[in-house]
Design an enzyme around this catalytic site. Sequence first.
Site, PDB file in Angstrom:
ATOM      1  N   LYS A  14      10.453  19.046  36.209  1.00 41.03           N
ATOM      2  CA  LYS A  14      10.767  19.658  35.007  1.00 41.03           C
ATOM      3  C   LYS A  14       9.544  19.879  34.105  1.00 41.03           C
ATOM      4  O   LYS A  14       8.986  18.957  33.551  1.00 41.03           O
ATOM      5  CB  LYS A  14      11.960  18.923  34.236  1.00 41.03           C
ATOM      6  CG  LYS A  14      13.211  18.914  34.927  1.00 41.03           C
ATOM      7  CD  LYS A  14      14.181  18.034  34.078  1.00 41.03           C
ATOM      8  CE  LYS A  14      15.657  17.914  34.618  1.00 41.03           C
ATOM      9  NZ  LYS A  14      16.393  16.933  33.655  1.00 41.03           N
ATOM     10  N   LYS A  45      17.221  22.898  41.844  1.00 43.24           N
ATOM     11  CA  LYS A  45      18.350  22.752  40.724  1.00 43.24           C
ATOM     12  C   LYS A  45      18.353  23.718  39.669  1.00 43.24           C
ATOM     13  O   LYS A  45      17.481  23.486  38.752  1.00 43.24           O
ATOM     14  CB  LYS A  45      18.334  21.336  40.386  1.00 43.24           C
ATOM     15  CG  LYS A  45      19.428  20.319  40.906  1.00 43.24           C
ATOM     16  CD  LYS A  45      19.324  18.999  40.096  1.00 43.24           C
ATOM     17  CE  LYS A  45      20.056  18.981  38.757  1.00 43.24           C
ATOM     18  NZ  LYS A  45      20.096  17.748  38.440  1.00 43.24           N
ATOM     19  N   GLU A  76      20.542  11.653  42.231  1.00 40.06           N
ATOM     20  CA  GLU A  76      19.678  11.621  41.289  1.00 40.06           C
ATOM     21  C   GLU A  76      20.047  10.624  39.966  1.00 40.06           C
ATOM     22  O   GLU A  76      21.274  10.519  39.687  1.00 40.06           O
ATOM     23  CB  GLU A  76      19.675  13.087  40.692  1.00 40.06           C
ATOM     24  CG  GLU A  76      18.566  13.171  39.578  1.00 40.06           C
ATOM     25  CD  GLU A  76      18.791  14.807  39.005  1.00 40.06           C
ATOM     26  OE1 GLU A  76      18.478  14.727  37.635  1.00 40.06           O
ATOM     27  OE2 GLU A  76      19.199  15.581  39.574  1.00 40.06           O
ATOM     28  N   ASP A  94      14.611  11.296  37.878  1.00 40.02           N
ATOM     29  CA  ASP A  94      14.429  12.171  37.021  1.00 40.02           C
ATOM     30  C   ASP A  94      13.927  11.539  35.518  1.00 40.02           C
ATOM     31  O   ASP A  94      12.788  11.519  35.162  1.00 40.02           O
ATOM     32  CB  ASP A  94      15.616  13.177  36.565  1.00 40.02           C
ATOM     33  CG  ASP A  94      15.527  13.871  35.423  1.00 40.02           C
ATOM     34  OD1 ASP A  94      14.541  14.429  35.136  1.00 40.02           O
ATOM     35  OD2 ASP A  94      16.486  14.515  35.113  1.00 40.02           O
ATOM     36  N   GLN A 119      27.314  13.128  35.801  1.00 42.71           N
ATOM     37  CA  GLN A 119      26.796  14.190  34.851  1.00 42.71           C
ATOM     38  C   GLN A 119      27.113  15.429  35.859  1.00 42.71           C
ATOM     39  O   GLN A 119      27.437  16.593  35.420  1.00 42.71           O
ATOM     40  CB  GLN A 119      25.660  14.367  34.440  1.00 42.71           C
ATOM     41  CG  GLN A 119      25.005  15.320  33.601  1.00 42.71           C
ATOM     42  CD  GLN A 119      24.093  14.838  32.827  1.00 42.71           C
ATOM     43  OE1 GLN A 119      24.051  14.310  31.886  1.00 42.71           O
ATOM     44  NE2 GLN A 119      22.733  15.307  33.126  1.00 42.71           N
ATOM     45  N   ARG A 122      16.878  23.168  32.946  1.00 42.47           N
ATOM     46  CA  ARG A 122      17.205  22.088  32.120  1.00 42.47           C
ATOM     47  C   ARG A 122      18.791  22.554  31.642  1.00 42.47           C
ATOM     48  O   ARG A 122      18.853  23.915  31.907  1.00 42.47           O
ATOM     49  CB  ARG A 122      16.561  21.910  30.560  1.00 42.47           C
ATOM     50  CG  ARG A 122      15.233  21.439  30.993  1.00 42.47           C
ATOM     51  CD  ARG A 122      14.930  20.103  31.877  1.00 42.47           C
ATOM     52  NE  ARG A 122      15.733  18.934  31.139  1.00 42.47           N
ATOM     53  CZ  ARG A 122      15.025  17.931  30.147  1.00 42.47           C
ATOM     54  NH1 ARG A 122      13.756  17.987  30.133  1.00 42.47           N
ATOM     55  NH2 ARG A 122      15.791  17.112  29.960  1.00 42.47           N
ATOM     56  N   SER A 123      19.601  21.959  30.994  1.00 40.71           N
ATOM     57  CA  SER A 123      20.768  22.292  30.664  1.00 40.71           C
ATOM     58  C   SER A 123      20.818  23.275  29.545  1.00 40.71           C
ATOM     59  O   SER A 123      21.726  24.141  29.340  1.00 40.71           O
ATOM     60  CB  SER A 123      21.836  21.038  30.033  1.00 40.71           C
ATOM     61  OG  SER A 123      21.087  20.423  28.960  1.00 40.71           O
ATOM     62  N   ASP A 144      24.054  14.116  40.275  1.00 37.69           N
ATOM     63  CA  ASP A 144      23.005  13.501  39.244  1.00 37.69           C
ATOM     64  C   ASP A 144      23.922  12.712  38.408  1.00 37.69           C
ATOM     65  O   ASP A 144      24.754  12.986  37.570  1.00 37.69           O
ATOM     66  CB  ASP A 144      22.523  14.678  38.332  1.00 37.69           C
ATOM     67  CG  ASP A 144      21.923  14.137  37.388  1.00 37.69           C
ATOM     68  OD1 ASP A 144      21.658  12.860  37.368  1.00 37.69           O
ATOM     69  OD2 ASP A 144      21.274  14.995  36.593  1.00 37.69           O
ATOM     70  N   GLU A 160      25.937  23.723  32.514  1.00 38.63           N
ATOM     71  CA  GLU A 160      25.179  24.537  33.601  1.00 38.63           C
ATOM     72  C   GLU A 160      26.031  25.273  34.364  1.00 38.63           C
ATOM     73  O   GLU A 160      25.570  25.727  35.467  1.00 38.63           O
ATOM     74  CB  GLU A 160      24.428  23.371  34.212  1.00 38.63           C
ATOM     75  CG  GLU A 160      23.472  22.524  33.493  1.00 38.63           C
ATOM     76  CD  GLU A 160      22.793  21.409  34.238  1.00 38.63           C
ATOM     77  OE1 GLU A 160      23.248  21.099  35.540  1.00 38.63           O
ATOM     78  OE2 GLU A 160      22.123  20.976  33.495  1.00 38.63           O
TER      79      GLU A 160
END
Length: 436
Positions: A337, A388, A285, A312, A163, A366-367, A242, A205
Site C-alpha cells: 500500500k 486487491k 491476509e 498487511d 473484514q 485502501r478503503s 482478509d 469497498e
Amino acid sequence: MSTIAAVWAREILDSRGNPTVEVEVTLESGASGRAAVPSGASTGSREALEMRDQDASRYAGKGVTKAVENVQGELADTVIGMDALQQVAIDNLMIDTDGTENKSRLGANAILGVSLAVCRAASNFLGLPLYQYIGGINSKVLPVPMMNIINGGAHAPNNLDIQEFMIIPLGARTFADALRMGAETFHTLKKILAADGHMTAVGDEGGFAPNLKSHDEAFKYIIKAIEESGYRPGSEISLAIDAAASEFYKNGKYVLTGENLSLSSTEMVDYLGGFVERYPLISIEDGLAESDWPGWKTLTLNLGERIQLVGDDIFVTNPDILAEGIDQGVANSILIKLNQIGTVTETLDTIEMAKQAAYTTVVSHRSGETEDSFIADLSVAVNAGQIKTGSLCRSDRLAKYNQLLRIEEELEDMAIYYGPVMAGQWYEEEPEGDEE
C-alpha cells in the site's frame, strides 16, 4: 526540460466522502502529473502518518488543509528545480526535509501526493505509459484480481468480524476474462442474497454487507454463487480472506463478537485452518494481529506451505519491518500500500526486498479511495501478479480494473495473466465443502 516548475495541491473528497490530498506537478516542458492519495479504515500502528487538521468545525476534524499547505509550501520549495526523472533523489530529499521516522511533520499524505504526481509527470514527459516508465520493457504481467465481494469488520455495519471475503479467478486465460468471471459471480451472489431476504447494500469497498449467522455461511454463499455462475470453486475461482485480526485482538484474545468466541493465538490459527480444510481458501491476509508475532510464526509454520499468508498491518509496506519478518519466518507474502510508507521509491524498495526473499506481493487499494488508478499501473510495472482493489461496483474500484483492461489491450500478445502461475503455487485439489 524535465525540471519541476510548479507544484499545486488541493483538498478533494475520497470514496467515503472524507477529505484527501490531490497534487499536481508541472514541468518546464509543460508536461504534468496529477495524483490523489487514498486513506485506510483499518490501519497498522506503524504506518506512515497522514496529516489531518483536527478542526472539528470542518469535516469532523478530517480536513487536510494543513497537508495541502505543506505541499504548496515546504515540499514545493524542496522539489521545484529538481529533475522529475530523478524519482529516488526527490523522494529521499522529501523524507529528509520531513525529518521524522513516520513522516508526521509534513504528513505522509502530502509527501506521497508529490511523489506520485512527480512520477506521473515524468512518464508523461517521456511519452511512456506509467507502468512502463516505472518498470521498464519487461513489465507485462497482468495481476490476478482479489475481489472483495462480502464485507465485514471495519468496512461494513454488520455482524461479520472478518473484514473481507474475496474471490480469485485463477482459471481465467486473460485479465479481461478474470474480470468477467468476477463480475458474473458478484451479480449472482447479489441475487442469491436477495432471494434469501438479505440486504444487498454494499460496504466501503463495494462488497455486500449482509448479517449472516457465521463466517462459514459467508463462504457457503460465495461458493454457491461461483457454482451458479457456471464455474468450479477452487480450480477456476478460489477464495481469500482478509481477517484484519488486529481490529478484534483485545487483551491477548481474538474476540469474534459475531460468533461469540474468544480465542487464543493457537486457537485462532486452528480456527483459520478449519476454513482451509473446508473451502478452497488459498490466501489469508492479516490472520493474526500485527503485534502477535509469536502467533504469526505458528500460523506460518502450520499453513505457510499450503496457502498464501499475506502481511498487511504487520509489515505496513515498510522494508525494515519486512526484513524482521523475513528473518523470523513470518508470513510468505506482503500487501503493498503506497500510503503506508509514503513514497514511490520506498514502495519499490519493499517490493524488491519481498521478491528477493521469495515472498509474493499483492498491490492494494485502501478503503478510502479515489478515481486515481496509479496502483493498476504499479501492479503491472513490478509484475506483482496480484492486485486487491475491491468489488465489482463503485467507480473508485472499477477505475483500477478498467485501467488494467486498457493495459492488457495495449500489451497485446506480450501480456501474461498471472492466474496459472498462482494456481501452480497454491492450488492443489478441491477441498470437500462443509455439508452441514
